[in-house]
Design an enzyme around this catalytic site. Structure first.
Site, PDB file in Angstrom:
ATOM      1  N   ASP A  92      69.230  79.217 -47.658  1.00 35.53           N
ATOM      2  CA  ASP A  92      67.937  79.609 -48.213  1.00 35.53           C
ATOM      3  C   ASP A  92      66.979  78.418 -48.185  1.00 35.53           C
ATOM      4  O   ASP A  92      67.403  77.264 -48.038  1.00 35.53           O
ATOM      5  CB  ASP A  92      68.148  80.108 -49.643  1.00 35.53           C
ATOM      6  CG  ASP A  92      66.846  80.475 -50.333  1.00 35.53           C
ATOM      7  OD1 ASP A  92      66.022  81.181 -49.737  1.00 35.53           O
ATOM      8  OD2 ASP A  92      66.639  80.002 -51.474  1.00 35.53           O
ATOM      9  N   ASP A  94      63.386  78.212 -50.312  1.00 34.43           N
ATOM     10  CA  ASP A  94      62.680  77.909 -51.554  1.00 34.43           C
ATOM     11  C   ASP A  94      63.610  77.860 -52.751  1.00 34.43           C
ATOM     12  O   ASP A  94      64.423  78.763 -52.974  1.00 34.43           O
ATOM     13  CB  ASP A  94      61.587  78.957 -51.802  1.00 34.43           C
ATOM     14  CG  ASP A  94      60.455  78.824 -50.807  1.00 34.43           C
ATOM     15  OD1 ASP A  94      59.734  77.817 -50.863  1.00 34.43           O
ATOM     16  OD2 ASP A  94      60.317  79.714 -49.950  1.00 34.43           O
ATOM     17  N   ASN A 200      69.942  80.270 -54.125  1.00 34.92           N
ATOM     18  CA  ASN A 200      69.798  80.148 -55.577  1.00 34.92           C
ATOM     19  C   ASN A 200      69.587  81.491 -56.255  1.00 34.92           C
ATOM     20  O   ASN A 200      69.657  81.584 -57.478  1.00 34.92           O
ATOM     21  CB  ASN A 200      68.612  79.239 -55.915  1.00 34.92           C
ATOM     22  CG  ASN A 200      67.285  79.897 -55.614  1.00 34.92           C
ATOM     23  OD1 ASN A 200      66.996  80.208 -54.452  1.00 34.92           O
ATOM     24  ND2 ASN A 200      66.477  80.126 -56.641  1.00 34.92           N
TER      25      ASN A 200
END
Length: 253
Positions: A92, A94, A200
Site C-alpha cells: 500500500d 498512503d 494499514n
C-alpha cells in the site's frame, strides 16, 4: 498535458508539479478524498460512470453482496524472469509508506487539476528507502493503492528510485465493496498462497485477511521504526513454501 518533476536533496522530500485537466470542476466531495486512497473510505461513494473522455474504468462493484469473480484478464502481467520463484508482495502507499496532506508537513507535491492548484504535502515514512530496496531483492513487489493515478503515480516515481515496483495498480483496479475500495488479490494473476499484502487498512484486504501483514497507520512520527522492524520477518517469509501458516501465527499474536 505537461509534467515537471524536481527532487530536492533534503531528506524525505518529494516535489512534483502536475498539470491535468481530466477532473471536472464540479465536485461532490473534497479533492483530498477523491485523490487519495480509502483510508477513511467507510463513507465513500461509488465512482461515477466515466464519460467518453475518461481514461480509467471505474472499479467493479460487488454483485448481490458478494465479491465479483476474478476477471478473464488478470491485473498483473506475466512474472518477469528475474522474479521466478519469488512470492508477490502487494504494498500500500498512503499511511503505509507515505502520508499526504493539504497541511504543511515540510514536503511539497503541487497537484493541478483543471484551473485549480492544490498544494499536497507528502512525507516519507522513516526507513522507507531501506525497506523498499530490501523488499525488491526478496519479492516481486507491486504497488497497489486506492488513490487516483494522477496523485499516486508521480509520488511512486520519486519514492521508488530503484525500480522495486514491478507494477502499479490504482483505484480503478480495486473493487468497490460496501463503501470501500478493496484490493481483490484473486484478480492479480498469482497463486494466493504466494501472495502477501502489506496495508494499514483492514478494509483494503477484507476479501483475503489470511494473506495480510497488518501495519500501523503512519502520519508524522519520525521515530517510527516499523518498516525496519518488519524486514527480518519478511526475510523469513520469503523462504517459506506457503505463507498461510506464518501469517496465521502473526494474526494470533
Amino acid at each position: 498535458q505537461r509534467r515537471m518533476f524536481k527532487l530536492f536533496s533534503l531528506p524525505a522530500l518529494l516535489s512534483v508539479s502536475l498539470s491535468n485537466s481530466s477532473l471536472k470542476k464540479k465536485r461532490t466531495r473534497s479533492i483530498f478524498s477523491s485523490l487519495f486512497c480509502c483510508l477513511r473510505s467507510y463513507d465513500a461513494e461509488p465512482p461515477t460512470a466515466p464519460n467518453n473522455n475518461s481514461s480509467p474504468l471505474p472499479p467493479p462493484v460487488e454483485e448481490n453482496g458478494a465479491p465479483p469473480k476474478p476477471p478473464e484478464k488478470y491485473l498483473l502481467p506475466e512474472v518477469n524472469i528475474n522474479d521466478y520463484g519469488k512470492k508477490c508482495v502487494v504494498i500500500d502507499l498512503d499511511e503505509t509508506l507515505v502520508h499526504s496532506s493539504f497541511k504543511v508537513i515540510h514536503k511539497l507535491l503541487p497537484v493541478e487539476t483543471s484551473s485549480d492548484l492544490f498544494q499536497v504535502y507528502v512525507l516519507k515514512r522513516p526507513h522507507v528507502d531501506e525497506f523498499l530496496q530490501k523488499m525488491g531483492e526478496l519479492f516481486e513487489c507491486v504497488l497497489f493503492t486506492a488513490s487516483l493515478a494522477k496523485y499516486a503515480d508521480p509520488v511512486a516515481d520519486l519514492l521508488d528510485q530503484w525500480g522495486v515496483f514491478r507494477a502499479r495498480l490504482f483505484r480503478e483496479s480495486c473493487v468497490f465493496h460496501r463503501g470501500n475500495y478493496v484490493k481483490d488479490l484473486s484478480r492479480l494473476g498469482r497463486e494466493l498462497r504466494n501472495v502477501i499484502i502489506l496495508d494499514n487498512s483492514p478494509a483494503s484486504y477484507i476479501f483475503h485477511p489470511e494473506n495480510a501483514v497488518p501495519v500501523q497507520s503512519w502520519f508524522d512520527d519520525m521515530n517510527d521504526t516499523e518498516l525496519l522492524d518488519l524486514l527480518p520477518f519478511f526475510e523469513g517469509l520469503s523462504k517459506e513454501e506457503d505463507v498461510y501458516g506464518v501469517l496465521q501465527n502473526l494474526r494470533g499474536r
